[in-house]
Design a protein around this motif. Structure first.
Motif, PDB file in Angstrom:
ATOM      1  N   VAL A  89       0.842  -1.206   0.000  1.00 38.96           N
ATOM      2  CA  VAL A  89       0.000   0.000   0.000  1.00 38.96           C
ATOM      3  C   VAL A  89       0.872   1.249   0.000  1.00 38.96           C
ATOM      4  N   ALA A  90       1.979   1.230   0.750  1.00 35.46           N
ATOM      5  CA  ALA A  90       2.896   2.367   0.751  1.00 35.46           C
ATOM      6  C   ALA A  90       3.500   2.571  -0.639  1.00 35.46           C
ATOM      7  N   TRP A  91       3.845   1.476  -1.315  1.00 32.74           N
ATOM      8  CA  TRP A  91       4.389   1.569  -2.673  1.00 32.74           C
ATOM      9  C   TRP A  91       3.349   2.181  -3.613  1.00 32.74           C
ATOM     10  N   LEU A  92       2.103   1.705  -3.495  1.00 33.92           N
ATOM     11  CA  LEU A  92       1.032   2.242  -4.339  1.00 33.92           C
ATOM     12  C   LEU A  92       0.815   3.726  -4.050  1.00 33.92           C
ATOM     13  N   ALA A  93       0.823   4.106  -2.774  1.00 32.73           N
ATOM     14  CA  ALA A  93       0.647   5.513  -2.418  1.00 32.73           C
ATOM     15  C   ALA A  93       1.732   6.369  -3.069  1.00 32.73           C
ATOM     16  N   GLY A  94       2.970   5.896  -3.013  1.00 30.67           N
ATOM     17  CA  GLY A  94       4.055   6.639  -3.642  1.00 30.67           C
ATOM     18  C   GLY A  94       3.849   6.814  -5.130  1.00 30.67           C
ATOM     19  N   ARG A  95       3.364   5.769  -5.770  1.00 36.29           N
ATOM     20  CA  ARG A  95       3.118   5.856  -7.217  1.00 36.29           C
ATOM     21  C   ARG A  95       2.004   6.855  -7.530  1.00 36.29           C
ATOM     22  N   LEU A  96       1.032   6.939  -6.628  1.00 38.42           N
ATOM     23  CA  LEU A  96      -0.095   7.848  -6.829  1.00 38.42           C
ATOM     24  C   LEU A  96       0.222   9.273  -6.364  1.00 38.42           C
ATOM     25  N   GLY A  97       1.412   9.471  -5.773  1.00 41.59           N
ATOM     26  CA  GLY A  97       1.768  10.787  -5.271  1.00 41.59           C
ATOM     27  C   GLY A  97       1.085  11.140  -3.964  1.00 41.59           C
ATOM     28  N   VAL A  98       0.797  10.112  -3.168  1.00 42.89           N
ATOM     29  CA  VAL A  98       0.100  10.290  -1.896  1.00 42.89           C
ATOM     30  C   VAL A  98       1.086  10.023  -0.759  1.00 42.89           C
ATOM     31  N   ALA A  99       1.163  10.925   0.203  1.00 44.98           N
ATOM     32  CA  ALA A  99       2.035  10.731   1.363  1.00 44.98           C
ATOM     33  C   ALA A  99       1.421   9.688   2.300  1.00 44.98           C
ATOM     34  N   GLU A 100       2.259   9.040   3.113  1.00 43.09           N
ATOM     35  CA  GLU A 100       1.747   7.984   3.989  1.00 43.09           C
ATOM     36  C   GLU A 100       0.774   8.522   5.026  1.00 43.09           C
ATOM     37  N   ASP A 101       0.923   9.789   5.433  1.00 37.84           N
ATOM     38  CA  ASP A 101      -0.034  10.340   6.396  1.00 37.84           C
ATOM     39  C   ASP A 101      -1.329  10.796   5.716  1.00 37.84           C
ATOM     40  N   GLU A 102      -1.436  10.553   4.409  1.00 37.10           N
ATOM     41  CA  GLU A 102      -2.674  10.802   3.666  1.00 37.10           C
ATOM     42  C   GLU A 102      -3.370   9.504   3.283  1.00 37.10           C
TER      43      GLU A 102
END
Length: 282
Positions: free
Chosen positions: A208-221
């Motif tokens: 999920v963290a990898w996917l968030a990074g790809r989507l340009g989403v920070a982990e606290d988002e």
């Protein structure tokens, strides 16, 4: 502001019958319409959210306990294979176990259809019948190939190995093998009886963290939801983590926040309330 919601399915996003329904889909549509991403984070394997009962909703998919990540259009973005030499050793060490081995191109079962079905034990009652019914539909779509030899299995890019071992001594032997190969393999099982083996370092949280990074989403988002053993890494990683009321004690501790029951759509309700409170993006 939460920009990505990621949720486990059974006991979490699904209803009490382990299925989607109109209320769940309606709330997810509201979340998507507000510009958020929703990812399904499951131990199951599928190629799209539609395979899991979510129709045409454009949902990202983290499956195989994080071994596979698909975008909302069903394109495979990432897969993490088990090292072939280690996989060959695992299969060779336990020739009698009906392992089902999951690769991007299908599920390769080292055993018969009957042996595969025998390893699946649904809970009792209405929910159990619903799960068994869905399971039969899934097997019938042809993604599983049965009676595979070790050579057949090793010809594919296997990223996850599942197996239920009822004999206590054999179960202990598989656990010992995994302990000896902890640098290469990890078992993150929902209930402790079913082995769910992936490459070391693979888990829902990391994916999920990898996917968030790809989507340009920070982990606290990111907000995550889960209820069982294979959700612990995900619940423990993110600040916004929630467990439904029926979650295991370990999952409740890892999440830190407990919401209502899946029977009352607690997870999609929480997502929709969060979006309503925060407003649209931009």
């Amino acid at each position: 502001m939460i920009k990505l919601f990621a949720s486990d399915l059974d006991g979490t996003l699904y209803n009490a019958l382990h299925e989607t329904d109109a209320a769940i889909l309606r709330r997810l549509r509201r979340v998507l319409a507000a510009g958020r991403h929703v990812a399904l984070a499951t131990g199951r394997w599928a190629r799209s959210a539609a395979d899991l009962g979510f129709g045409d909703l454009p949902l990202e998919l983290v499956c195989g306990n994080g071994a596979f990540v698909y975008d909302a259009g069903g394109e495979l973005l990432r897969d993490v294979p088990i090292e072939p030499g280690v996989l060959e050793e695992l299969l060779g060490s336990f020739p009698g176990v009906c392992f089902n081995c999951v690769a991007p191109d299908g599920v390769f079962v080292r055993g018969s259809r009957a042996a595969y079905a025998a390893g699946f034990v649904p809970p009792r009652g209405i929910a159990g019948r619903a799960i068994a019914r869905r399971r039969r539909r899934h097997v019938s779509v042809g993604t599983e190939r049965f009676d595979q030899t070790d050579a057949d299995v090793l010809a594919h890019r296997v990223c996850k190995v599942n197996g239920r071992v009822s004999d206590p001594r054999l179960h202990a032997a598989v656990e010992a093998f995994l302990a000896d190969h902890a640098d290469a393999l990890v078992n993150a099982s929902f209930d402790g009886h079913l082995f769910e083996i992936t490459a070391a370092g693979v888990n829902k949280g990391e994916a999920v963290a990898w996917l968030a990074g790809r989507l340009g989403v920070a982990e606290d988002e990111v907000a995550v939801y889960g209820d069982g053993g294979n959700d612990l890494a995900m619940l423990g990683r993110f600040a916004h983590a929630y467990a439904p009321r029926g979650a295991s004690e370990a999952a409740r501790r890892a999440a830190g926040a407990v919401i209502g029951s899946c029977a009352w759509h607690a997870v999609p309700r929480h997502m929709a309330r969060t979006v309503r409170r925060e407003g649209p993006l931009g």
